[in-house]
Design a protein around this motif. Structure first.
Motif, mmCIF file in Angstrom:
data_model
loop_
_atom_site.group_PDB
_atom_site.id
_atom_site.type_symbol
_atom_site.label_atom_id
_atom_site.label_comp_id
_atom_site.label_asym_id
_atom_site.label_seq_id
_atom_site.Cartn_x
_atom_site.Cartn_y
_atom_site.Cartn_z
ATOM 1 N N ALA A 90 0.828 -1.210 0.000
ATOM 2 C CA ALA A 90 0.000 0.000 0.000
ATOM 3 C C ALA A 90 0.862 1.259 0.000
ATOM 4 C CB ALA A 90 -0.934 -0.007 1.207
ATOM 5 N N VAL A 91 1.905 1.270 0.814
ATOM 6 C CA VAL A 91 2.808 2.423 0.863
ATOM 7 C C VAL A 91 3.473 2.622 -0.499
ATOM 8 C CG1 VAL A 91 4.968 3.283 1.864
ATOM 9 C CG2 VAL A 91 3.204 2.339 3.348
ATOM 10 N N TRP A 92 3.930 1.543 -1.117
ATOM 11 C CA TRP A 92 4.582 1.618 -2.430
ATOM 12 C C TRP A 92 3.628 2.197 -3.474
ATOM 13 C CZ3 TRP A 92 3.369 -1.398 -6.831
ATOM 14 C CH2 TRP A 92 4.246 -1.231 -7.901
ATOM 15 N N ALA A 93 2.410 1.681 -3.533
ATOM 16 C CA ALA A 93 1.444 2.145 -4.538
ATOM 17 C C ALA A 93 1.071 3.609 -4.312
ATOM 18 C CB ALA A 93 0.200 1.262 -4.503
ATOM 19 N N LEU A 94 0.795 3.968 -3.066
ATOM 20 C CA LEU A 94 0.423 5.355 -2.777
ATOM 21 C C LEU A 94 1.570 6.320 -3.029
ATOM 22 C CD1 LEU A 94 -1.740 4.906 0.438
ATOM 23 C CD2 LEU A 94 -2.527 5.506 -1.853
ATOM 24 N N SER A 95 2.794 5.881 -2.768
ATOM 25 C CA SER A 95 3.938 6.770 -3.004
ATOM 26 C C SER A 95 4.086 7.083 -4.487
ATOM 27 C CB SER A 95 5.223 6.176 -2.446
ATOM 28 O OG SER A 95 5.637 5.045 -3.194
ATOM 29 N N ILE A 96 3.836 6.116 -5.337
ATOM 30 C CA ILE A 96 3.924 6.353 -6.776
ATOM 31 C C ILE A 96 2.786 7.263 -7.240
ATOM 32 C CG2 ILE A 96 3.739 5.258 -9.038
ATOM 33 C CD1 ILE A 96 5.285 2.894 -7.870
ATOM 34 N N VAL A 97 1.572 6.977 -6.812
ATOM 35 C CA VAL A 97 0.416 7.774 -7.236
ATOM 36 C C VAL A 97 0.563 9.223 -6.789
ATOM 37 C CG1 VAL A 97 -2.061 8.106 -6.888
ATOM 38 C CG2 VAL A 97 -1.159 5.818 -7.354
ATOM 39 N N PHE A 98 0.888 9.447 -5.520
ATOM 40 C CA PHE A 98 0.984 10.815 -5.019
ATOM 41 C C PHE A 98 2.163 11.566 -5.637
ATOM 42 C CE2 PHE A 98 -1.407 9.388 -1.015
ATOM 43 C CZ PHE A 98 -2.619 9.802 -1.551
ATOM 44 N N ALA A 99 3.273 10.878 -5.885
ATOM 45 C CA ALA A 99 4.418 11.543 -6.513
ATOM 46 C C ALA A 99 4.099 11.942 -7.956
ATOM 47 C CB ALA A 99 5.646 10.652 -6.458
ATOM 48 N N ILE A 100 3.345 11.112 -8.657
ATOM 49 C CA ILE A 100 2.933 11.467 -10.021
ATOM 50 C C ILE A 100 2.003 12.671 -9.992
ATOM 51 C CG2 ILE A 100 1.569 10.699 -12.001
ATOM 52 C CD1 ILE A 100 2.802 7.898 -11.561
ATOM 53 N N LEU A 101 1.047 12.689 -9.062
ATOM 54 C CA LEU A 101 0.159 13.846 -8.938
ATOM 55 C C LEU A 101 0.944 15.118 -8.614
ATOM 56 C CD1 LEU A 101 -2.818 12.261 -6.946
ATOM 57 C CD2 LEU A 101 -2.786 12.929 -9.359
ATOM 58 N N ALA A 102 1.940 15.006 -7.747
ATOM 59 C CA ALA A 102 2.761 16.157 -7.393
ATOM 60 C C ALA A 102 3.589 16.628 -8.583
ATOM 61 C CB ALA A 102 3.672 15.818 -6.216
ATOM 62 N N ALA A 103 4.153 15.689 -9.337
ATOM 63 C CA ALA A 103 4.948 16.052 -10.520
ATOM 64 C C ALA A 103 4.077 16.745 -11.561
ATOM 65 C CB ALA A 103 5.615 14.815 -11.100
ATOM 66 N N MET A 104 2.862 16.261 -11.737
ATOM 67 C CA MET A 104 1.953 16.895 -12.698
ATOM 68 C C MET A 104 1.596 18.312 -12.248
ATOM 69 S SD MET A 104 -0.414 13.578 -13.638
ATOM 70 C CE MET A 104 -1.783 14.572 -14.099
ATOM 71 N N ALA A 105 1.347 18.494 -10.949
ATOM 72 C CA ALA A 105 1.045 19.834 -10.440
ATOM 73 C C ALA A 105 2.247 20.758 -10.623
ATOM 74 C CB ALA A 105 0.646 19.762 -8.966
ATOM 75 N N ALA A 106 3.442 20.259 -10.351
ATOM 76 C CA ALA A 106 4.645 21.077 -10.511
ATOM 77 C C ALA A 106 4.848 21.475 -11.967
ATOM 78 C CB ALA A 106 5.865 20.324 -9.994
ATOM 79 N N SER A 107 4.598 20.567 -12.880
ATOM 80 C CA SER A 107 4.790 20.888 -14.298
ATOM 81 C C SER A 107 3.773 21.921 -14.789
ATOM 82 C CB SER A 107 4.717 19.618 -15.150
ATOM 83 O OG SER A 107 3.398 19.120 -15.188
ATOM 84 N N ARG A 108 2.626 22.004 -14.112
ATOM 85 C CA ARG A 108 1.626 23.017 -14.450
ATOM 86 C C ARG A 108 1.889 24.346 -13.738
ATOM 87 N NH1 ARG A 108 -1.974 18.584 -13.450
ATOM 88 N NH2 ARG A 108 -2.389 19.508 -11.414
ATOM 89 N N GLY A 109 2.879 24.356 -12.848
ATOM 90 C CA GLY A 109 3.187 25.569 -12.102
ATOM 91 C C GLY A 109 2.344 25.752 -10.865
ATOM 92 N N GLU A 110 1.740 24.682 -10.363
ATOM 93 C CA GLU A 110 0.879 24.738 -9.187
ATOM 94 C C GLU A 110 1.621 24.189 -7.964
ATOM 95 O OE1 GLU A 110 -2.399 22.273 -10.263
ATOM 96 O OE2 GLU A 110 -3.067 23.619 -11.861
ATOM 97 N N TYR A 111 1.281 24.719 -6.822
ATOM 98 C CA TYR A 111 1.813 24.174 -5.577
ATOM 99 C C TYR A 111 1.060 22.896 -5.241
ATOM 100 C CZ TYR A 111 4.489 28.401 -4.821
ATOM 101 O OH TYR A 111 5.382 29.417 -4.951
ATOM 102 N N TYR A 112 1.724 21.969 -4.535
ATOM 103 C CA TYR A 112 1.098 20.702 -4.185
ATOM 104 C C TYR A 112 1.479 20.346 -2.758
ATOM 105 C CZ TYR A 112 -0.372 15.831 -4.423
ATOM 106 O OH TYR A 112 -1.001 14.631 -4.193
ATOM 107 N N SER A 113 0.522 19.813 -2.039
ATOM 108 C CA SER A 113 0.756 19.355 -0.677
ATOM 109 C C SER A 113 0.368 17.888 -0.603
ATOM 110 C CB SER A 113 -0.080 20.190 0.301
ATOM 111 O OG SER A 113 0.101 19.720 1.601
ATOM 112 N N TYR A 114 1.321 17.038 -0.266
ATOM 113 C CA TYR A 114 1.059 15.605 -0.146
ATOM 114 C C TYR A 114 0.143 15.335 1.045
ATOM 115 C CZ TYR A 114 4.954 14.301 -3.270
ATOM 116 O OH TYR A 114 5.785 14.116 -4.333
ATOM 117 N N PRO A 115 -0.810 14.424 0.887
ATOM 118 C CA PRO A 115 -1.622 14.043 2.053
ATOM 119 C C PRO A 115 -0.847 13.100 2.975
ATOM 120 C CG PRO A 115 -2.342 12.852 0.109
ATOM 121 C CD PRO A 115 -1.276 13.803 -0.340
ATOM 122 N N TRP A 116 -1.229 13.061 4.220
ATOM 123 C CA TRP A 116 -0.685 12.137 5.223
ATOM 124 C C TRP A 116 0.828 12.236 5.357
ATOM 125 C CZ3 TRP A 116 -3.355 8.213 1.773
ATOM 126 C CH2 TRP A 116 -4.730 8.273 1.933
#
Length: 122
Positions: A90-116
């Motif tokens: 679960a930790v492995w899967a969530l780490s990949i999903v959240f990191a991809i969401l953060a990378a996408m936000a960064a590439s759009r120029g948006e700030y991102y805050s990881y949950p948990w």
């Protein structure tokens, strides 16, 4: 005599342009997927004074990857009770999903805050 500092390496870092900040912020999150906390740590140490956007993203990625590391340690300890395998997956899967969401936000120029995420650095 010139007005140059005695140590040229002691000069203040130059701020990045917004495109470079977005690129490095995105690479910091992707580096977290590939190299764990090492890539965000290096990015934070080298880039934190180069702009507020890259500082926030590198700090967020470092905090998240350190939290993920704690999750892996807890999963390893609880493997003795057979629930650790599920926690680790679960930790492995969530780490990949959240990191991809953060990378996408960064590439759009948006700030991102990881949950948990536990805040270690700001």
């Amino acid at each position: 005599m010139t007005d140059q500092p005695a140590n040229p390496y002691a000069a203040a870092p130059q701020p990045m342009n917004p495109q470079d900040e977005k690129l490095w912020a995105t690479l910091t999150h992707v580096g977290g997927i590939l190299f764990g906390f090492v890539a965000p740590l290096i990015a934070y140490l080298l880039l934190r004074d180069r702009g507020p956007f890259v500082r926030q993203h590198s700090a967020a990625a470092l905090n998240f990857q350190l939290t993920v590391l704690i999750g892996y340690i807890i999963g390893a300890v609880l493997t003795l009770l057979l629930i650790g395998f599920l926690i680790t997956i679960a930790v492995w899967a969530l780490s990949i999903v959240f990191a991809i969401l953060a990378a996408m936000a960064a590439s759009r120029g948006e700030y991102y805050s990881y949950p948990w995420t536990i805040t270690f650095v700001q």
